[in-house]
Structures are given as structure tokens and as C-alpha cells.
Design an enzyme around this catalytic site. Sequence first.
Site, short mmCIF file in Angstrom:
data_model
loop_
_atom_site.label_atom_id
_atom_site.label_comp_id
_atom_site.label_asym_id
_atom_site.label_seq_id
_atom_site.Cartn_x
_atom_site.Cartn_y
_atom_site.Cartn_z
N GLU A 1 66.15 -50.92 31.17
CA GLU A 1 67.44 -50.42 30.54
C GLU A 1 67.44 -51.60 29.43
OE1 GLU A 1 69.56 -47.79 30.06
OE2 GLU A 1 70.23 -49.21 28.71
N CYS B 1 77.08 -41.99 30.13
CA CYS B 1 78.16 -41.47 31.06
C CYS B 1 79.24 -42.76 31.54
CB CYS B 1 77.66 -40.97 32.40
SG CYS B 1 78.78 -40.43 33.47
N CYS C 1 81.69 -39.95 29.56
CA CYS C 1 82.51 -39.28 30.60
C CYS C 1 83.49 -40.32 31.15
CB CYS C 1 81.64 -38.82 31.85
SG CYS C 1 80.29 -38.13 31.40
N LYS D 1 86.20 -42.03 28.68
CA LYS D 1 86.63 -40.85 28.04
C LYS D 1 87.80 -40.43 29.09
CE LYS D 1 85.77 -37.19 29.40
NZ LYS D 1 84.86 -36.25 29.10
N TYR E 1 82.83 -30.68 22.24
CA TYR E 1 83.67 -31.14 23.21
C TYR E 1 84.33 -32.75 22.81
CZ TYR E 1 81.00 -29.03 27.26
OH TYR E 1 80.30 -28.35 28.09
N ILE E 2 83.54 -33.61 22.04
CA ILE E 2 84.00 -34.62 21.94
C ILE E 2 85.27 -34.44 20.98
CG2 ILE E 2 83.55 -37.02 20.87
CD1 ILE E 2 80.81 -36.82 22.12
N GLU F 1 88.28 -33.38 23.01
CA GLU F 1 88.70 -34.25 23.97
C GLU F 1 89.51 -35.52 23.41
OE1 GLU F 1 85.48 -35.19 26.71
OE2 GLU F 1 85.82 -33.41 27.73
N ASP G 1 69.42 -36.29 28.54
CA ASP G 1 69.78 -35.78 27.11
C ASP G 1 68.74 -35.96 26.43
OD1 ASP G 1 72.35 -35.39 28.22
OD2 ASP G 1 73.22 -36.87 26.98
N HIS H 1 100.21 -21.05 48.12
CA HIS H 1 101.53 -20.97 47.54
C HIS H 1 102.32 -22.24 47.73
CE1 HIS H 1 104.68 -18.55 45.46
NE2 HIS H 1 105.52 -18.99 46.39
N GLU I 1 96.57 -19.75 42.78
CA GLU I 1 96.74 -18.73 43.65
C GLU I 1 96.69 -17.45 42.93
OE1 GLU I 1 100.50 -17.62 45.34
OE2 GLU I 1 101.40 -19.47 44.18
P1 NDP Z 1 78.68 -30.60 20.41
O1 NDP Z 1 77.16 -30.28 20.19
O2 NDP Z 1 79.41 -30.40 21.44
O3 NDP Z 1 79.53 -30.26 19.27
C1 NDP Z 1 79.06 -30.59 17.71
C2 NDP Z 1 80.07 -29.96 17.03
O4 NDP Z 1 79.72 -30.41 15.48
C3 NDP Z 1 79.95 -28.53 16.92
O5 NDP Z 1 81.18 -28.08 16.66
C4 NDP Z 1 78.96 -28.28 15.43
O6 NDP Z 1 79.40 -26.97 15.09
C5 NDP Z 1 79.58 -29.51 14.74
N1 NDP Z 1 78.61 -29.92 13.82
C6 NDP Z 1 77.17 -30.00 13.96
N2 NDP Z 1 76.45 -30.41 12.80
C7 NDP Z 1 77.42 -30.49 11.93
C8 NDP Z 1 77.36 -31.02 10.67
N3 NDP Z 1 76.37 -31.48 10.08
N4 NDP Z 1 78.44 -30.92 9.84
C9 NDP Z 1 79.69 -30.80 10.43
N5 NDP Z 1 79.90 -30.36 11.60
C10 NDP Z 1 78.70 -30.11 12.59
O7 NDP Z 1 78.67 -32.32 20.04
P2 NDP Z 1 79.76 -33.43 20.86
O8 NDP Z 1 79.22 -34.34 19.56
O9 NDP Z 1 81.22 -33.02 20.79
O10 NDP Z 1 79.33 -33.94 22.15
C11 NDP Z 1 77.83 -33.98 22.41
C12 NDP Z 1 77.47 -33.62 23.85
O11 NDP Z 1 78.26 -34.36 24.97
C13 NDP Z 1 78.04 -32.25 24.09
O12 NDP Z 1 77.16 -31.21 23.78
C14 NDP Z 1 78.23 -32.17 25.40
O13 NDP Z 1 77.25 -31.77 26.23
C15 NDP Z 1 78.39 -33.70 25.89
N6 NDP Z 1 79.79 -34.17 26.30
C16 NDP Z 1 80.32 -33.40 27.43
C17 NDP Z 1 81.56 -33.50 27.75
C18 NDP Z 1 82.19 -33.15 28.84
O14 NDP Z 1 81.30 -32.70 29.87
N7 NDP Z 1 83.43 -32.88 29.34
C19 NDP Z 1 82.36 -34.34 26.81
C20 NDP Z 1 81.82 -35.00 25.60
C21 NDP Z 1 80.55 -34.79 25.49
P3 NDP Z 1 78.79 -25.87 15.33
O15 NDP Z 1 79.37 -25.21 16.52
O16 NDP Z 1 79.01 -24.78 14.12
O17 NDP Z 1 77.24 -26.00 15.55
#
Ligand code: NDP
Length: 458
Positions: free
Chosen positions: A35, A43, A48, A51, A177-178, A181, A302, A437, A442
Site C-alpha cells: 500500500e 473508505c 465512508c 464522511k 452520492y458525494i 452527502e 472499485d 411502538h 413500525e
Molecule cells: P456518482 O457516480 O455517484 O455520481 C456522479 C455524478 O456526477 C452523477 O450525478 C453524474 O451525472 C455526474 N457527472 C458525471 N460526469 C459528469 C460531468 N462530466 N460533468 C458533470 N456532471 C457529471 O459519483 P460520486 O462522485 O458522487 O461518488 C463516487 C462513488 O462513490 C459512488 O458511485 C458510490 O458508489 C461511492 N460512494 C458511496 C457512498 C455511500 O455508500 N453512502 C458515499 C459516497 C460515495 P449522471 O447521473 O448524469 O451520470
Amino acid sequence: MSEYDFDYFVIGGGSGGVRSARIAAQHGAKVGIAEGVDWGGTCVNVGCVPKKLMSYAADFGMGFEDAKGYGWDIQKPSFDWNTLIENKDKEINRLNCIYEKILQKNDVTIYSEFAKFIDEHTLQVGDQKITADKILIATGGTPRKPDMPGHEHTIISDEVFHLKDNPGKTILIGGGYISVEFAHILHGIGCEVEIIYRGSMFLRGFDDCLRLDLAEEMKKLGIKLHFNCDVKSVTKNNGKLVVHTTHNTEIECDTVFSSIGRVPNTDNLNLDKVGVKTDKQGFIDVNNSFQTNVSNIYAVGDVTNTPHLTPVAIVEGHYLADTLFGSKPTTNPLDYTKIPTAVFSTPPIGTIGLSESDAREKGYELSIFRTNFTPMIHQLSGRDEKTMMKIVVDKKTDKVLGLHILGKDAPEMLQGFAVAIQAGVTKEDFDKTLAIHPTSAEELVTLYQPVVPAETAN
Ligand code: NDP
């Protein structure tokens, strides 16, 4: 005796890699792991865990206000960014050490170095050449920045965890997601927040009720949502940033946070030297057993194109180690159609299985059970926040195909119900279950009447 230094060498000390290395060692394999950054991977270090800690900080922010309705007299609270970051770093450091210790305790040889391929059985690990019979690539991914003028002024999630100062007014680009959140986190600690998303509604792929209702809740909090909008460029002016949008608007802010997805960490592995194939987006191609096109090289997590969630990587790494070094053959226990997941928004989401629209697209005839209500805690807190619950049921078999919750404690609620859904629960089983309850959960076992078709999301 093996002709190689190791039976198994893992590149990447994140969730998937560490689990796979440990299980392989417990099966008796001679295991090494490299690593180059921090033990625990995304994570633990920049995902995770930090966050969630920051999300708790945000919850307090709103909780102080809620407490007034319960009789608490709270003087104006103030928030110190540096205290949060310092305490968060201490906790992450503790977890880094635990990861290293787990590996050492299981006789895994650890290298705090980057590794890259020399040939299919040989790796350059720091300044050493190391050979291994089987090699696992578990190098994860990295957030990417948009390709636009001024992208150098934007930050990504890796950076937000180490900012020297409170980010102030923040524009989040992306609707995943990001973005959602961090809108919660930053709003909760008192920052002004706006989201710019290129599509018509964020959280693509989630059930429409979750997406629409969360958007409403965020608007109530004062988070501005710009949909069908993108960022053309970012400029810097007198210490402030200016976001230029495709709506021909300019938004001044302190921080632009790019959260538009992630790219796999493959750049420095020398994959071309060994001929490991990747897909169009650069993710490593693997078969159902996580084997690449090079027979002794595997990949999980990933860096491949499976759902990018820590528990997925962990199960994949574990299964692979069992398969390669366990005494009996195993099958991948993961059902990728039933992955429970949470979004730590305000309020949070807990969801599993098919959305209503995906279930309809697959040809199911559905019964939809849905409720919207104010959770008991907010009757006195006065917070204007609703909970939404939705059960997607196959009319023919009565099987629950999907469960979607938006509301306080939704992720905690969902985990238990996920067990039942994984086991193939029917709606009748929900109905037969006694309620606890008074709880919000529920409601899920007392939803007797399906919504009439006109009330379904589509
Ligand atoms: P996501 O893949 O969830 O979302 C990316 C977002 O960016 C989408 O809305 C996408 O649009 C948009 N996008 C992609 N390309 C472009 C671009 N060129 N210009 C503008 N907008 C764009 O990625 P995140 O970065 O939010 O998170 C990465 C991964 O990390 C997630 O897929 C998830 O698996 C993991 N994660 C999980 C969490 C959890 O379990 N709670 C928390 C945070 C991250 P569109 O929808 O149109 O493609």
C-alpha cells in the site's frame, strides 16, 4: 516449496485488498500486500468513515435547533472546523493502525510502498523485486475533475477532508452520492450550499420518490438545486471563485467541490506490460470469479466496474481468497440486484432492490405501498421534515422487490429489512410482523393498502 516469494500478493491496502490478504493467510497461503498511501484505502481515509464523522457533526448542527422544542435553552452554538478535522484525523489514524495490526497478526508481510508489474508473476515493490504465484489488484479509484477551464480551482472529496479552513459557501458539481452527502454536511455546519447537476433530477438510478422527496427536503433547508444545468468554467476573482453555468448565470462562492464520479487507479501499475485488459472507462475487466484475462491476476473492488461500495469490495476480496486458498470451492455470495445502500443526506436514504420504475421496466405487475409522515421527534422539534417509505411488491408472487426509505434513521432501519429481503420476504411476512411502538419503522409493517395506480411515481 513454491518457486515464488509469495503464494498471493495483493496490491492495495483498502477494504477489498486487506480482507482478501487476511483470509488467504488464514487459509495458510504465504501472503504479501503493498500500500503506497494509507492503510484502509478510500473508505477509511477519504471516504465512508471521515464522511460519516463529518455527517454526525452536521446532525448536531440541526439537533441544537430541534432541542429547543423539547425545552432546552441553547445559546447560539458555534462550530470550529479545525477541531472537527483534528479529531477526525486522530480517529482515522487509530483505524490505519488497526488495519496494519490485523495484517501483521495474520502473518501477512506488509510493504508500505507502491507496487507495479514487471511481468505477470513479478512486481516492483518500492526498490524490491517480488514474485508471486497469484496477484490481486485492489487499488481502488480516485475522484475525477471535470474537463473545463478553471478545474484547477475546484476541490475533490480527497481534499475536502484536509481543508485548512471551513469551506464557506460551496458549489457542488454532480448529482451522485458525494454531492448530496456533502450538501448535508456543509449545510449542517453552517455553510451556504448549492448543487449544480446536469440532469433533471439528482441520484439517477434511485427510486423516483426518494429523489423527488429529497429534493423537496433540501429546498426547505435552503439548499439551492440547479438541475439541467452544468458548469462551463470557474474563475477566480479577488479571493472569491465564480462559477459560470450553462444557464448563463454566475455564482460567487468560496469553494467549488467537484463530485462527478471516480476513475480506477490503474495508471502506475504497468498493466500494459502484462496485457491486463480494461473496459472503455478504464476499469479492469474480470470474469465472475474476479479473474482478469491474465490467468494468475485478479481484481476486486472499485478498480473494477462493480458497485463502488466498501461492503461489495470486502465480500469480493473474501470470496476470492476462499476460492483460491480455501479447501472447498465457493460461489460468489453477492446478489448484485439486492445491494442495500445508504445516502447520508438530510434526511438520509436507505434503499435496497428494484426501484418502482426499474421493476415496471422489467415487466413486473406491481403493488406499491407508500407512506409520507412527520416522524414523532419532529412533532415537538418543529423541524419541517417528512419521512417517506415505499415497498415495491411483485403482485404475482407477493415478493418484496424493493424497499426505499427517506427519513431519520433510514440507513439503520434498512439494514434489518435488507436481511429479510435477501431471504426472499413476501409482503404477507411484513403484515404478519408485530410492530414496535412507537417507532418510525413500525409503519413498514402496518402498510396494508396499496396506493392506487394514479398515485404511483410513474
Ligand atoms: P456518482 O457516480 O455517484 O455520481 C456522479 C455524478 O456526477 C452523477 O450525478 C453524474 O451525472 C455526474 N457527472 C458525471 N460526469 C459528469 C460531468 N462530466 N460533468 C458533470 N456532471 C457529471 O459519483 P460520486 O462522485 O458522487 O461518488 C463516487 C462513488 O462513490 C459512488 O458511485 C458510490 O458508489 C461511492 N460512494 C458511496 C457512498 C455511500 O455508500 N453512502 C458515499 C459516497 C460515495 P449522471 O447521473 O448524469 O451520470
